[in-house]
Write a protein that holds these residues in place. Structure first.
Motif, PDB file in Angstrom:
ATOM      1  N   ALA A  16       0.676  -1.163  -0.065  1.00 25.57           N
ATOM      2  CA  ALA A  16      -0.021  -0.040  -0.020  1.00 25.57           C
ATOM      3  C   ALA A  16       0.838   1.179   0.107  1.00 25.57           C
ATOM      4  O   ALA A  16       0.580   2.459  -0.849  1.00 25.57           O
ATOM      5  CB  ALA A  16      -1.127   0.039   1.274  1.00 25.57           C
ATOM      6  N   LEU A  17       1.944   1.057   0.807  1.00 27.94           N
ATOM      7  CA  LEU A  17       2.962   2.350   0.723  1.00 27.94           C
ATOM      8  C   LEU A  17       3.633   2.516  -0.463  1.00 27.94           C
ATOM      9  O   LEU A  17       3.976   3.823  -0.827  1.00 27.94           O
ATOM     10  CB  LEU A  17       3.965   2.285   1.997  1.00 27.94           C
ATOM     11  N   ILE A  18       3.782   1.402  -1.221  1.00 29.88           N
ATOM     12  CA  ILE A  18       4.682   1.597  -2.390  1.00 29.88           C
ATOM     13  C   ILE A  18       3.498   2.292  -3.400  1.00 29.88           C
ATOM     14  O   ILE A  18       3.966   3.255  -4.298  1.00 29.88           O
ATOM     15  CB  ILE A  18       4.780   0.225  -3.111  1.00 29.88           C
ATOM     16  N   LEU A  19       2.230   2.013  -3.239  1.00 27.91           N
ATOM     17  CA  LEU A  19       1.340   2.461  -4.317  1.00 27.91           C
ATOM     18  C   LEU A  19       1.134   3.935  -4.144  1.00 27.91           C
ATOM     19  O   LEU A  19       1.216   4.967  -4.989  1.00 27.91           O
ATOM     20  CB  LEU A  19       0.024   1.709  -4.327  1.00 27.91           C
ATOM     21  N   LEU A  20       0.871   4.244  -2.635  1.00 27.77           N
ATOM     22  CA  LEU A  20       0.710   5.807  -2.143  1.00 27.77           C
ATOM     23  C   LEU A  20       2.048   6.466  -2.593  1.00 27.77           C
ATOM     24  O   LEU A  20       1.829   7.816  -3.193  1.00 27.77           O
ATOM     25  CB  LEU A  20       0.351   5.677  -0.777  1.00 27.77           C
ATOM     26  N   GLY A  21       3.052   5.792  -2.222  1.00 29.71           N
ATOM     27  CA  GLY A  21       4.547   6.659  -2.697  1.00 29.71           C
ATOM     28  C   GLY A  21       4.768   7.034  -4.149  1.00 29.71           C
ATOM     29  O   GLY A  21       5.113   7.923  -4.450  1.00 29.71           O
ATOM     30  N   SER A  22       4.304   5.990  -4.965  1.00 28.08           N
ATOM     31  CA  SER A  22       4.601   6.181  -6.462  1.00 28.08           C
ATOM     32  C   SER A  22       3.483   7.252  -6.838  1.00 28.08           C
ATOM     33  O   SER A  22       3.949   8.280  -7.749  1.00 28.08           O
ATOM     34  CB  SER A  22       4.097   4.884  -7.202  1.00 28.08           C
ATOM     35  N   LEU A  23       2.332   7.610  -6.384  1.00 28.39           N
ATOM     36  CA  LEU A  23       1.266   8.444  -6.538  1.00 28.39           C
ATOM     37  C   LEU A  23       1.877   9.781  -6.186  1.00 28.39           C
ATOM     38  O   LEU A  23       1.863  10.765  -6.962  1.00 28.39           O
ATOM     39  CB  LEU A  23       0.044   8.281  -6.112  1.00 28.39           C
ATOM     40  N   LEU A  24       2.348   9.867  -4.969  1.00 27.83           N
ATOM     41  CA  LEU A  24       3.218  11.040  -4.665  1.00 27.83           C
ATOM     42  C   LEU A  24       4.142  11.487  -5.320  1.00 27.83           C
ATOM     43  O   LEU A  24       4.510  12.713  -5.858  1.00 27.83           O
ATOM     44  CB  LEU A  24       3.328  10.979  -3.005  1.00 27.83           C
ATOM     45  N   THR A  53       3.829  15.153 -20.736  1.00 30.48           N
ATOM     46  CA  THR A  53       5.116  14.770 -20.951  1.00 30.48           C
ATOM     47  C   THR A  53       5.896  14.269 -19.679  1.00 30.48           C
ATOM     48  O   THR A  53       6.782  13.487 -19.721  1.00 30.48           O
ATOM     49  CB  THR A  53       6.045  15.810 -21.768  1.00 30.48           C
ATOM     50  N   THR A  54       5.743  15.169 -18.595  1.00 29.76           N
ATOM     51  CA  THR A  54       6.404  14.853 -17.400  1.00 29.76           C
ATOM     52  C   THR A  54       6.125  13.644 -16.747  1.00 29.76           C
ATOM     53  O   THR A  54       6.906  12.903 -16.278  1.00 29.76           O
ATOM     54  CB  THR A  54       5.913  16.135 -16.434  1.00 29.76           C
ATOM     55  N   VAL A  55       4.740  13.304 -16.568  1.00 33.05           N
ATOM     56  CA  VAL A  55       4.345  12.097 -16.258  1.00 33.05           C
ATOM     57  C   VAL A  55       4.714  10.768 -16.934  1.00 33.05           C
ATOM     58  O   VAL A  55       5.403   9.981 -16.330  1.00 33.05           O
ATOM     59  CB  VAL A  55       2.563  12.150 -16.096  1.00 33.05           C
ATOM     60  N   ILE A  58       9.093  11.229 -18.096  1.00 33.78           N
ATOM     61  CA  ILE A  58      10.171  11.569 -17.026  1.00 33.78           C
ATOM     62  C   ILE A  58       9.733  10.791 -15.843  1.00 33.78           C
ATOM     63  O   ILE A  58      10.783  10.148 -15.217  1.00 33.78           O
ATOM     64  CB  ILE A  58      10.094  13.157 -16.839  1.00 33.78           C
ATOM     65  N   ARG A  59       8.628  10.722 -15.245  1.00 36.13           N
ATOM     66  CA  ARG A  59       8.486  10.509 -13.931  1.00 36.13           C
ATOM     67  C   ARG A  59       8.168   8.994 -13.835  1.00 36.13           C
ATOM     68  O   ARG A  59       8.693   8.235 -12.802  1.00 36.13           O
ATOM     69  CB  ARG A  59       7.504  11.178 -13.125  1.00 36.13           C
ATOM     70  N   LEU A  60       7.287   8.428 -14.767  1.00 37.05           N
ATOM     71  CA  LEU A  60       7.108   7.252 -14.652  1.00 37.05           C
ATOM     72  C   LEU A  60       8.110   6.256 -14.987  1.00 37.05           C
ATOM     73  O   LEU A  60       8.352   5.378 -14.236  1.00 37.05           O
ATOM     74  CB  LEU A  60       5.727   6.943 -15.574  1.00 37.05           C
ATOM     75  N   THR A 192      15.550   6.779 -18.781  1.00 37.37           N
ATOM     76  CA  THR A 192      14.404   7.143 -20.013  1.00 37.37           C
ATOM     77  C   THR A 192      13.972   5.604 -20.277  1.00 37.37           C
ATOM     78  O   THR A 192      14.452   4.676 -19.876  1.00 37.37           O
ATOM     79  CB  THR A 192      15.035   7.595 -21.055  1.00 37.37           C
ATOM     80  N   ARG A 193      12.944   5.768 -21.202  1.00 32.19           N
ATOM     81  CA  ARG A 193      12.467   4.386 -21.821  1.00 32.19           C
ATOM     82  C   ARG A 193      13.376   3.667 -22.391  1.00 32.19           C
ATOM     83  O   ARG A 193      13.389   2.463 -22.376  1.00 32.19           O
ATOM     84  CB  ARG A 193      11.083   4.867 -22.447  1.00 32.19           C
ATOM     85  N   ALA A 194      14.027   4.404 -23.296  1.00 26.12           N
ATOM     86  CA  ALA A 194      15.162   3.739 -23.909  1.00 26.12           C
ATOM     87  C   ALA A 194      16.219   3.025 -23.152  1.00 26.12           C
ATOM     88  O   ALA A 194      16.713   1.704 -23.396  1.00 26.12           O
ATOM     89  CB  ALA A 194      15.843   4.833 -24.914  1.00 26.12           C
ATOM     90  N   SER A 195      16.696   3.936 -21.926  1.00 32.57           N
ATOM     91  CA  SER A 195      17.818   3.252 -21.228  1.00 32.57           C
ATOM     92  C   SER A 195      17.160   1.925 -20.431  1.00 32.57           C
ATOM     93  O   SER A 195      18.101   1.263 -19.684  1.00 32.57           O
ATOM     94  CB  SER A 195      18.357   4.151 -20.321  1.00 32.57           C
ATOM     95  N   MET A 196      15.905   1.911 -20.205  1.00 29.31           N
ATOM     96  CA  MET A 196      15.524   0.734 -19.469  1.00 29.31           C
ATOM     97  C   MET A 196      15.266  -0.442 -20.084  1.00 29.31           C
ATOM     98  O   MET A 196      15.025  -1.564 -19.634  1.00 29.31           O
ATOM     99  CB  MET A 196      13.899   1.106 -18.957  1.00 29.31           C
ATOM    100  N   LEU A 197      15.311  -0.279 -21.564  1.00 28.90           N
ATOM    101  CA  LEU A 197      15.077  -1.563 -22.401  1.00 28.90           C
ATOM    102  C   LEU A 197      15.840  -2.479 -22.200  1.00 28.90           C
ATOM    103  O   LEU A 197      15.647  -3.872 -22.282  1.00 28.90           O
ATOM    104  CB  LEU A 197      15.239  -1.209 -23.971  1.00 28.90           C
ATOM    105  N   LEU A 198      17.045  -2.371 -21.837  1.00 26.11           N
ATOM    106  CA  LEU A 198      18.198  -3.436 -21.821  1.00 26.11           C
ATOM    107  C   LEU A 198      18.378  -3.851 -20.238  1.00 26.11           C
ATOM    108  O   LEU A 198      18.484  -5.070 -19.846  1.00 26.11           O
ATOM    109  CB  LEU A 198      19.416  -2.817 -22.145  1.00 26.11           C
ATOM    110  N   SER A 199      18.129  -2.986 -19.369  1.00 24.74           N
ATOM    111  CA  SER A 199      18.404  -3.136 -17.800  1.00 24.74           C
ATOM    112  C   SER A 199      17.346  -3.857 -17.339  1.00 24.74           C
ATOM    113  O   SER A 199      17.351  -4.836 -16.563  1.00 24.74           O
ATOM    114  CB  SER A 199      18.847  -1.877 -16.952  1.00 24.74           C
TER     115      SER A 199
END
Length: 334
Positions: A16-24, A53-55, A58-60, A192-199
């Motif tokens: 629950a804290l992870i969900l709330l923390g992610s929203l914040l 763009t930000t959501v 960048i942030r997601l 970024t989304r691109a940097s996450m593809l490999l890792s």
């Protein structure tokens, strides 16, 4: 409350804290966004303005990487502490982080792009582990002891640390050196989304493997004969744990740089709450590590206009908390 109910209660609280923390975390930052606007962007309609763009761009990605990296580092730390029966074992016990750091620093020195930097970090992170086993095998030990593996890991880690210093020494002090130095401090600002593809696939796979092996990790404290009687192949189990933790650590370092304390502090909190049973320590560490790094990264980008490197905050928070744990428990237990 018995141990089983206590475990499920805290797992639910952490989720629950992870969900709330992610929203914040989606709302907070130098550019503040109202919670209802974030929810509308996520679940109702998505626009094409600065909020969108930000959501999404960048942030997601940054929040997702913080959760994955925290979970992976904490799980790797818990696995290594059980594997080596050493309460001070961390995900970098075998020199993976320093090896990956050298690969990334070399990539930055050569002017490579994000993909090249990540690739070199992963290659040299794997090379560090292979060198550790090459050293132990070269000592004439058919089945090297865990103490010997730890000592070899310290040597290889020191070697790659020296190579990182060499790269920094020859780097251009005006352009390249600041980039390498800031990267080595550990940060999630460049995710970024691109940097996450490999890792992301590597971190997820390594963490999942440690999670699936949690029932067998308790057998690591047994002798070879006792483990065989229970149908556990200790050599294979150790190899799988080392491969999973090394892969996870190298993948995290390749994107985020070196982030300390997560793999040391979080498993100790888990053991303080639930004892040494890895069936509970590993899942709790995964969720607690994810929450810890999410909170630290959110604070790092909100506390000042100039973003603070994540590893600085994890050290500032981790060291006092670890001292408090030592005072409360009277020592380190594994």
């Amino acid at each position: 409350m018995d141990q089983c109910r206590k475990f499920h209660f805290w797992m639910a609280v952490l989720a629950a804290l992870i969900l709330l923390g992610s929203l914040l975390a989606l709302c907070l930052g130098q550019f503040r966004i109202a919670p209802e606007r974030v929810l509308r962007e996520l679940f109702v309609e998505s626009g094409a303005d600065n909020v969108h763009t930000t959501v999404f761009n960048i942030r997601l990605p940054r929040i997702g990487m913080a959760l994955l990296a925290g979970a992976g580092l904490a799980a790797s730390g818990a696995a290594f502490q059980s594997l080596f029966a050493n309460p001070l074992a961390t995900p970098d016990t075998l020199g993976v982080a320093n090896g990956a750091s050298f690969g990334a620093a070399l990539g930055l020195l050569l002017g490579g792009g994000a993909a090249e930097v990540q690739g070199l970090a992963l290659v040299f992170g794997a090379a560090a582990v292979l060198l550790v086993f090459a050293v132990t095998r070269g000592m004439g030990e058919r089945r090297p002891s865990m103490l010997l593996v730890i000592l070899a890991g310290m040597v290889i880690s020191s070697l790659f640390s020296a190579l990182v210093s060499l790269v920094k020494y020859v780097a251009d002090p005006q352009d390249v050196l600041p980039v390498i130095t800031f990267w080595l401090m550990g940060r999630l600002s460049g995710v970024t989304r691109a940097s996450m593809l490999l890792s992301v696939p590597l971190i997820a796979a390594g963490t999942l493997l440690i999670y699936l092996l949690r029932f067998r990790l308790n057998a690591l404290s047994l002798s070879e004969e006792e483990a065989m009687a229970l149908g556990v192949d200790l050599r294979r189990l150790r190899a799988l744990v080392i491969a999973a933790a090394a892969m996870t650590t190298a993948a995290v370092v390749s994107v985020c740089g070196v982030i300390g304390w997560v793999g040391l502090l979080i498993p100790h909190i888990a053991r303080m709450a639930f004892g040494n049973d890895n069936r509970r320590v590993v899942p709790f560490s995964i969720l607690a590590g994810a929450l810890f790094l999410l909170v630290v990264d959110t604070v790092a980008r909100c506390v000042s206009a100039a973003e603070i490197p994540v590893s600085i905050l994890t050290s500032v928070i981790g060291a006092p908390v670890f001292i408090l744990l030592l005072r409360k428990t009277g020592g380190l237990r594994i």
